[in-house]
Each structure stands twice: as C-alpha cells, then as structure tokens.
Write a protein that holds these residues in place. Structure first.
Motif, PDB file in Angstrom:
ATOM      1  N   TYR A  68      48.088  41.227  41.307  1.00  0.00           N
ATOM      2  CA  TYR A  68      47.177  40.271  41.282  1.00  0.00           C
ATOM      3  C   TYR A  68      47.815  38.872  41.372  1.00  0.00           C
ATOM      4  CZ  TYR A  68      48.554  39.729  36.478  1.00  0.00           C
ATOM      5  OH  TYR A  68      49.094  39.403  35.166  1.00  0.00           O
ATOM      6  N   LEU A  94      42.177  39.842  41.784  1.00  0.00           N
ATOM      7  CA  LEU A  94      43.052  40.973  42.628  1.00  0.00           C
ATOM      8  C   LEU A  94      43.098  40.406  43.780  1.00  0.00           C
ATOM      9  CD1 LEU A  94      43.591  43.893  42.019  1.00  0.00           C
ATOM     10  CD2 LEU A  94      41.711  44.597  43.273  1.00  0.00           C
ATOM     11  N   TRP A 119      36.231  41.006  41.728  1.00  0.00           N
ATOM     12  CA  TRP A 119      36.925  42.363  40.923  1.00  0.00           C
ATOM     13  C   TRP A 119      36.066  43.426  41.311  1.00  0.00           C
ATOM     14  CZ3 TRP A 119      41.356  43.347  39.273  1.00  0.00           C
ATOM     15  CH2 TRP A 119      42.189  42.226  38.734  1.00  0.00           C
ATOM     16  N   THR A 125      38.078  46.454  43.647  1.00  0.00           N
ATOM     17  CA  THR A 125      38.300  47.543  42.919  1.00  0.00           C
ATOM     18  C   THR A 125      37.434  48.740  43.513  1.00  0.00           C
ATOM     19  OG1 THR A 125      36.909  46.845  41.134  1.00  0.00           O
ATOM     20  CG2 THR A 125      39.033  46.392  40.900  1.00  0.00           C
TER      21      THR A 125
END
Length: 277
Positions: A183, A193, A229, A233
């Motif tokens: 990150y 990230l 994020w 993710t």
C-alpha cells in the motif's frame, strides 16, 4: 469483560421485545418481527442476551440454515448498546451462542461482516478463529444506516467450525517470511492499496493483505478513497478465494495505518471443504 454482565438464552416474547428495543437503539432501522424470532427459537434458532443490572445490553440472533445435506446455524445479527462496546461482550455472546449450538447438534456457524471493518475482523478471525473464503458483493444492497451508508455492502461470509480442535489451538506463523500486498500513503497520510495483479500471488502458500485501521473515519474524511479500498479489495479477495486461499486472522501493526489479513491456502487448514460459493 465487565464482570457484572450475565449471558442467557432468550426464549420468551417479553425477552424478544427487549431485543427489538435494542435493535432500534443500535441500528435505528426496521427491526425483526417478534413472530419471526419467536418461531426461530422454537425451531432450532438461538437468541442469546447479555444483561447488566437486568437491562439487556447485547444480543446475538441465529436461525437454522441448510447446505449440501447438512444443517448449520446462520448467526444473523449481533448488537451491543453503545455504552457497553469495547468490553468483550461480543466475544462473550458468540461463545455462549457456540455452546448453545453444540448442544443442539450444530458443528458450523456462519455470518457476514464488512471485511474493511478491522475491529469486527479481529473478533471474528483472530479471537474466535473463524475463517473465510467466501466474498459476497453488495450483499444487502444499498444500506441506509450510519455504519453502511454510501458504499456497496460487500461482505465476508465466515465459517466457524465449532467442533474442530482448530478453534481452540494457538496459531503462530513466521510473518516476516510472508509476502505483503503493498500500500502507499496519500499526501494527507491515509493508506491507499497499490495496484496489483491478484494472479501474481496465486502460487504463494500464505499472504498478508492490508486494510485500513480506521475505515469508518476514512468514509467520513475521504469517501472516494474508501470506495477505492472497497473496489480494489473486492477484486483481490474474490480472486484469492477462488484460487484456494482463506482468511484466517488479523495481524495488528504498530504505527502503520493498516492491519493485515493473513490468508493461507485452505487445503492447509484442518477444516472441511469450502461449503459456500
């Protein structure tokens, strides 16, 4: 945990009315009808309550599910009154629910949580030793409550194999030897990230994936970054889970603005095959 808190099974209409009032306090949204919770507890469901001086301050609610020819308990809701959070009541309720589930013959509990909420992740994976290899995109649609509003309601669906020695064992790993997904930090010090190719990690036996320590604060201060994020993710966890990984615990860091999920290849874990897709 607060030593004055007592936990018991809730089965009466009066007790389930107290659960409704606590639901309103926690979520300020629609509550589960009592006729539904009452019917659930009469048919294999479990409602556990935590009381402080005869006042209900926390509850967990689960109902039976069924997959691949086997029953499990779907632990659908856990709520704690605001002034009693951070005192270990959630863990206490889950363990009481586990004991009640074992008595009823269950060996698997499952529930969902937001994978970017690090406190919930630490309870579910590190303390309780549940695992996860199922990612559900926008699980509940567009949610309007204060905790969830503004982002897709993506969820981890965890598995808690309550009859296996795995949940009682201590688990230690040499973390320095495990690769970390990178990150970066933005100009105002918030984590972001990095752009990564998930397939570059498929051959690893274990991996550390960062998530923000303070996701709720990020949603308020930097909503575009919070969405970044969520989407990055989502892509990463979906790919890793589909290629044999499972999230097994949260690794806390010192002064970093993130914590890390420890993922391992699921076939290394002494639990049953992945039941949910």
């Amino acid at each position: 945990m607060n030593s004055t808190v007592e936990v018991k099974l809730l089965t009466t209409i009066e007790e389930l009315e107290q659960v409704q009032q606590l639901e309103k306090s926690v979520w300020k949204d629609q509550v589960i009808p009592i006729h539904q919770t009452l019917t659930a507890v009469k048919n294999g469901g479990i409602v556990v309550g935590a009381y402080h001086q005869n006042q209900l301050v926390g509850f967990s609610y689960g109902f039976p599910g069924f997959i691949n020819g086997k029953p499990y308990l779907c632990s659908h809701m856990l709520g704690i009154e605001k002034n009693f959070r951070g005192q270990g009541i959630g863990e206490f309720l889950k363990k009481a629910q586990k004991n009640a589930a074992i008595e009823k013959g269950y060996d698997l509990l499952t529930w969902t949580y937001d994978p970017l909420e690090s406190v919930n992740a630490f309870l579910n994976l590190t303390k309780l030793k549940a695992i996860c290899s199922t990612y559900v995109k926008n699980c509940y649609g567009d949610m309007k409550d204060g905790l969830n509003q503004g982002l897709p309601s993506d969820r981890f669906q965890v598995e808690w194999w309550i009859s296996t020695p795995y949940i009682e064992e201590a688990h230690q790993d040499e973390l320095s030897a495990i690769e970390r997904v990178p990150y970066v930090q933005t100009a105002n010090g918030l984590p972001q990230l990095a752009e990564v190719d998930p397939s570059s990690f498929f051959s690893r036996w274990a991996l550390l994936v960062p998530v923000p320590k303070q996701f709720q604060q990020m949603k308020k201060d930097a909503p575009e970054l919070a969405l970044d994020w969520r989407l990055k993710t989502r892509e990463l966890f979906e790919a890793l889970f589909e290629n044999g990984f499972a999230a097994v615990r949260i690794v806390k860091t010192g002064d970093e603005p993130v914590v890390y999920y420890l993922l391992k290849k699921r076939d290394l874990l002494p639990v049953e095959r992945r039941p949910f897709k």
